[in-house]
Motif scaffolding. Structure first.
Motif, PDB file in Angstrom:
ATOM      1  N   THR A 116       0.739  -1.117  -0.201  1.00  0.00           N
ATOM      2  CA  THR A 116      -0.106   0.095   0.043  1.00  0.00           C
ATOM      3  C   THR A 116       0.942   1.244   0.038  1.00  0.00           C
ATOM      4  OG1 THR A 116      -1.698  -1.289   1.290  1.00  0.00           O
ATOM      5  CG2 THR A 116      -1.896   1.155   1.124  1.00  0.00           C
ATOM      6  N   ASN A 144       1.316  -1.303   5.609  1.00  0.00           N
ATOM      7  CA  ASN A 144       0.478  -1.042   6.426  1.00  0.00           C
ATOM      8  C   ASN A 144       0.735  -1.111   7.866  1.00  0.00           C
ATOM      9  OD1 ASN A 144      -1.344  -2.065   3.939  1.00  0.00           O
ATOM     10  ND2 ASN A 144      -2.125  -0.064   4.940  1.00  0.00           N
ATOM     11  N   GLU A 159       1.180 -12.813   8.420  1.00  0.00           N
ATOM     12  CA  GLU A 159       1.704 -13.150   6.737  1.00  0.00           C
ATOM     13  C   GLU A 159       2.025 -14.516   6.748  1.00  0.00           C
ATOM     14  OE1 GLU A 159       1.906 -11.457   4.059  1.00  0.00           O
ATOM     15  OE2 GLU A 159       2.880 -13.236   3.229  1.00  0.00           O
ATOM     16  N   LYS A 164       8.483 -12.940   3.541  1.00  0.00           N
ATOM     17  CA  LYS A 164       7.957 -11.316   3.417  1.00  0.00           C
ATOM     18  C   LYS A 164       7.907 -10.993   4.839  1.00  0.00           C
ATOM     19  CE  LYS A 164       5.056 -11.155  -0.471  1.00  0.00           C
ATOM     20  NZ  LYS A 164       5.529 -12.712  -0.939  1.00  0.00           N
ATOM     21  N   ASP A 187      -1.148 -18.509   8.848  1.00  0.00           N
ATOM     22  CA  ASP A 187      -2.597 -18.458   7.904  1.00  0.00           C
ATOM     23  C   ASP A 187      -3.607 -17.670   8.574  1.00  0.00           C
ATOM     24  OD1 ASP A 187      -4.830 -18.638   6.553  1.00  0.00           O
ATOM     25  OD2 ASP A 187      -4.662 -20.958   6.023  1.00  0.00           O
ATOM     26  N   PHE A 188      -3.871 -16.377   8.171  1.00  0.00           N
ATOM     27  CA  PHE A 188      -4.855 -15.591   8.930  1.00  0.00           C
ATOM     28  C   PHE A 188      -6.098 -16.483   9.190  1.00  0.00           C
ATOM     29  CE2 PHE A 188      -8.506 -12.956   8.221  1.00  0.00           C
ATOM     30  CZ  PHE A 188      -8.384 -12.268   9.455  1.00  0.00           C
TER      31      PHE A 188
HETATM   32  N1  SAH Z   1      -0.675  -4.396   2.821  1.00  0.00           N
HETATM   33  C1  SAH Z   1       0.491  -5.242   2.434  1.00  0.00           C
HETATM   34  C2  SAH Z   1       0.357  -5.964   1.159  1.00  0.00           C
HETATM   35  C3  SAH Z   1      -0.426  -7.078   1.047  1.00  0.00           C
HETATM   36  S1  SAH Z   1      -0.396  -8.290  -0.076  1.00  0.00           S
HETATM   37  C4  SAH Z   1       1.742  -4.115   2.364  1.00  0.00           C
HETATM   38  O1  SAH Z   1       1.293  -2.881   2.241  1.00  0.00           O
HETATM   39  O2  SAH Z   1       2.798  -4.720   2.272  1.00  0.00           O
HETATM   40  C5  SAH Z   1      -1.285  -9.609   0.361  1.00  0.00           C
HETATM   41  C6  SAH Z   1      -0.421 -10.442   1.307  1.00  0.00           C
HETATM   42  O3  SAH Z   1      -1.199 -11.659   1.919  1.00  0.00           O
HETATM   43  C7  SAH Z   1       0.698 -11.432   0.455  1.00  0.00           C
HETATM   44  O4  SAH Z   1       1.828 -11.027   1.109  1.00  0.00           O
HETATM   45  C8  SAH Z   1       0.494 -12.784   0.645  1.00  0.00           C
HETATM   46  O5  SAH Z   1       1.729 -13.576   1.031  1.00  0.00           O
HETATM   47  C9  SAH Z   1      -0.207 -12.710   2.041  1.00  0.00           C
HETATM   48  N2  SAH Z   1      -1.166 -14.033   2.308  1.00  0.00           N
HETATM   49  C10 SAH Z   1      -1.677 -14.764   1.471  1.00  0.00           C
HETATM   50  N3  SAH Z   1      -2.486 -15.491   2.088  1.00  0.00           N
HETATM   51  C11 SAH Z   1      -2.669 -15.464   3.370  1.00  0.00           C
HETATM   52  C12 SAH Z   1      -3.122 -16.147   4.398  1.00  0.00           C
HETATM   53  N4  SAH Z   1      -3.819 -16.970   4.308  1.00  0.00           N
HETATM   54  N5  SAH Z   1      -2.778 -15.519   5.693  1.00  0.00           N
HETATM   55  C13 SAH Z   1      -1.802 -14.639   5.537  1.00  0.00           C
HETATM   56  N6  SAH Z   1      -1.346 -13.998   4.887  1.00  0.00           N
HETATM   57  C14 SAH Z   1      -1.621 -14.129   3.642  1.00  0.00           C
END
Ligand code: SAH
Ligand code: MGP
Length: 299
Positions: A116, A144, A159, A164, A187-188
């Protein structure tokens, strides 16, 4: 350009969201049970260089295309075109993504196109109050989480990709806010039932830069689950939710999300511009809907 919905009739509720003590240096026991890893090892490696040392770095080299192609291929683009974007368009935007980019911010390919932009992240974070506990559900390279922490919030940054998380933890050090962020590799959707906070921030994958090819972006196109499932998982954590979505998103579907709660949540949406170009749409639910100047403690 902000739009506030008059639809939900519910009065503002002052129900307190209970925060679990996730911000200690050790991972929360629930997170441990789920096999989530706090980023201790990565932090140890990264703290070898202090934030000040990072800040003293000179202008970074433009990333090698080869380094950036490693995680590309999420959509129908060839690694070559995607790498060219990373080396060109995204590199040109680096200071609007992270104003402190030159102090050593690190990115990967998905980070370049998903982060973002800083001004947008800062205005989203302004809807929280200092001291609020925020869950950043899809933290990426930290765009964020860093802005919420800079606002004085405490952040649980979830994440799924450990690489990352290492980049995000490093970037938080560049900004000097690492003490306010607890990074969790996990995993969220598995973690959500065990988390409580004042606010949940949702910036899930949109399917890569090719998302724009669909004339209308519907919520079922979000990854790794549709927007309704993502929103419902967030509701288990807090009634105050912020969602960052494509500029082509179907707004009627987004507004409908507020009706998943009973009584319905307050709702507001805004278009986010950087250098006069719209970058996305932010949807605010619950007590985050309303002007940032009126923001007080959410919980
Ligand atoms: N807002 C972030 C960008 C997010 S991009 C920033 O400003 O940097 C979306 C992210 O969600 C990716 O990095 C991806 O690896 C992550 N993601 C995908 N599935 C997920 C899950 N089940 N649980 C947690 N993170 C996940
Ligand atoms: P964009 O629309 O892909 O590109 O992303 P941009 O830079 O507007 O290109 P232009 O040619 O139209 O000028 C705009 C913003 O949306 C990015 O800066 C990111 O913040 C966000 N974004 C883009 N994608 C592909 C994703 C994604 O998959 N997930 C998330 N969470 N954000 C994204």
């Amino acid at each position: 350009m902000a739009k506030r919905s008059a639809a939900p009739p519910a009065p503002r509720r002052r129900c307190r969201a209970h925060a679990v003590p996730l911000l200690h240096r050790t991972p929360h026991r629930f997170l441990r049970l789920l096999g989530a890893t706090a980023l201790k090892a990565a932090r140890r490696r990264l703290t070898a260089k202090s934030t000040r040392e990072v800040a003293r770095r000179r202008e970074p080299k433009r990333p090698e295309a080869a380094d950036e192609t490693r995680e590309l291929g999420v959509e129908a683009r060839t690694p070559d075109t995607a790498a060219a974007d990373v080396a060109g368009k995204y590199w040109a935007h680096r200071h609007s993504l992270f104003s402190l980019y030159d102090r050593g911010v690190r990115m990967d390919a998905e980070g370049w196109y998903s982060v973002t932009p800083e001004a947008v992240a800062a205005s989203q974070a302004a809807r929280a109050a200092p001291g609020d506990l925020v869950v950043d559900a899809f933290a990426g390279v930290g765009g964020n989480s860093i802005q919420f922490a800079a606002r004085g919030c405490y952040v649980v940054a979830v994440e799924i990709d450990p690489h990352k998380v290492a980049l995000a933890a490093h970037n938080a050090m560049v900004y000097g806010v690492e003490d306010r962020i607890e990074f969790v590799v996990g995993d969220f959707f598995r973690l959500a039932p065990f988390l409580r906070a004042d606010l949940v921030f949702l910036s899930p994958p949109w399917g890569g830069p090719s998302y724009i090819q669909a004339p209308v972006y519907t919520l079922d196109m979000l990854k790794p689950k549709d927007g309704y499932a993502i929103f419902q998982a967030a509701q288990k954590i807090a009634p105050n939710i912020i969602m960052f979505l494509p500029r082509t998103v179907d707004m009627s579907q987004v507004e409908e999300l507020s009706w998943l709660a009973s009584p319905p949540l307050y709702f507001e949406s805004e278009e986010n511009y950087v250098h006069h170009r719209v970058k996305g749409i932010t949807a605010y639910f619950g007590k985050t809907a309303g002007s940032p100047s009126s923001s007080s403690k959410l919980g």
